[in-house]
Scaffold this motif. Sequence first.
Motif, PDB file in Angstrom:
ATOM      1  N   MET A  83      72.843 -26.355 -10.334  1.00 14.57           N
ATOM      2  CA  MET A  83      73.138 -25.384  -9.271  1.00 14.57           C
ATOM      3  C   MET A  83      72.495 -24.021  -9.533  1.00 14.57           C
ATOM      4  O   MET A  83      72.629 -23.110  -8.732  1.00 14.57           O
ATOM      5  CB  MET A  83      74.662 -25.200  -9.138  1.00 14.57           C
ATOM      6  CG  MET A  83      75.427 -26.471  -8.919  1.00 14.57           C
ATOM      7  SD  MET A  83      74.971 -27.277  -7.373  1.00 14.57           S
ATOM      8  CE  MET A  83      75.763 -26.195  -6.187  1.00 14.57           C
ATOM      9  N   ASP A  84      71.807 -23.894 -10.659  1.00 17.81           N
ATOM     10  CA  ASP A  84      71.232 -22.595 -11.036  1.00 17.81           C
ATOM     11  C   ASP A  84      69.837 -22.359 -10.477  1.00 17.81           C
ATOM     12  O   ASP A  84      69.287 -21.265 -10.606  1.00 17.81           O
ATOM     13  CB  ASP A  84      71.144 -22.476 -12.568  1.00 17.81           C
ATOM     14  CG  ASP A  84      72.505 -22.310 -13.213  1.00 17.81           C
ATOM     15  OD1 ASP A  84      73.434 -21.868 -12.518  1.00 17.81           O
ATOM     16  OD2 ASP A  84      72.642 -22.626 -14.408  1.00 17.81           O
ATOM     17  N   VAL A  85      69.236 -23.391  -9.890  1.00 13.23           N
ATOM     18  CA  VAL A  85      67.820 -23.300  -9.504  1.00 13.23           C
ATOM     19  C   VAL A  85      67.631 -23.777  -8.066  1.00 13.23           C
ATOM     20  O   VAL A  85      68.212 -24.774  -7.650  1.00 13.23           O
ATOM     21  CB  VAL A  85      66.955 -24.166 -10.456  1.00 13.23           C
ATOM     22  CG1 VAL A  85      65.483 -24.115 -10.056  1.00 13.23           C
ATOM     23  CG2 VAL A  85      67.105 -23.690 -11.898  1.00 13.23           C
ATOM     24  N   VAL A  86      66.814 -23.023  -7.319  1.00 12.94           N
ATOM     25  CA  VAL A  86      66.410 -23.452  -5.972  1.00 12.94           C
ATOM     26  C   VAL A  86      64.889 -23.469  -5.934  1.00 12.94           C
ATOM     27  O   VAL A  86      64.231 -22.788  -6.720  1.00 12.94           O
ATOM     28  CB  VAL A  86      66.975 -22.517  -4.871  1.00 12.94           C
ATOM     29  CG1 VAL A  86      68.481 -22.618  -4.796  1.00 12.94           C
ATOM     30  CG2 VAL A  86      66.558 -21.069  -5.090  1.00 12.94           C
ATOM     31  N   SER A  87      64.336 -24.260  -5.029  1.00 13.19           N
ATOM     32  CA  SER A  87      62.878 -24.345  -4.904  1.00 13.19           C
ATOM     33  C   SER A  87      62.470 -23.699  -3.593  1.00 13.19           C
ATOM     34  O   SER A  87      63.052 -23.995  -2.547  1.00 13.19           O
ATOM     35  CB  SER A  87      62.459 -25.813  -4.927  1.00 13.19           C
ATOM     36  OG  SER A  87      61.063 -25.910  -4.739  1.00 13.19           O
ATOM     37  N   MET A  88      61.499 -22.801  -3.656  1.00 11.75           N
ATOM     38  CA  MET A  88      60.978 -22.199  -2.422  1.00 11.75           C
ATOM     39  C   MET A  88      59.544 -21.742  -2.628  1.00 11.75           C
ATOM     40  O   MET A  88      59.190 -21.250  -3.699  1.00 11.75           O
ATOM     41  CB  MET A  88      61.868 -21.043  -1.951  1.00 11.75           C
ATOM     42  CG  MET A  88      61.973 -19.865  -2.872  1.00 11.75           C
ATOM     43  SD  MET A  88      62.966 -18.538  -2.141  1.00 11.75           S
ATOM     44  CE  MET A  88      64.563 -18.923  -2.798  1.00 11.75           C
TER      45      MET A  88
END
Length: 198
Positions: A110-115
Amino acid sequence: MSELYSPSRIFTWNELQGMAIDGILLPLYGKSYASPGVAVTYRLRARAAAMSVPERIRTKVVAGRLTAAWIYGCAKPPERLSLLVDAKHRISSLRGTAACSLHEVRLGQMDVVSMGGMLVSSPLRTAADIALHVETERALPALKRLLNRDELGIRLRLLILAVEAAPRVPHKKRALATLSLLGSQDPRQQALGQQGPD
């Protein structure tokens, strides 16, 4: 028309700089430029950051701390990209990356998002890391902006819990003191805190 320009077979960096001087392009980050009139979104800033990270390590690092705050529109462009490296990857193989500072950390799902072709620390992880690892004077303005961006979904109470839950880190007391300053300065956050658990 492209949203983002960086040195390529089409334009050299000198040509891009010339177009920026003429007002045809807007400097975004590093050697990346945006077309005027294009909305500078989180995704576009993440793409500009990705362009400054060598391709060989791009999938192994996560933009974090004040770099992530800049991507979310809550801090100034960083002089050096702050990149997080999960403890699973050997940080030694990534050393020597120019214009970046690397930090070995533990990252949860839950600590990382991709964009925009870049991995970025989530808003909550970004705020917690800034509170824990950035000195108070530089941390406060970014934390205020992160908390005031409703779409990022960070609440001061949640942020305090995230910092308290961090494993033994040397600056936890200072981080909690920084967050208590935010609570005393922002009546909106105080009101939210008085409402009790959601």
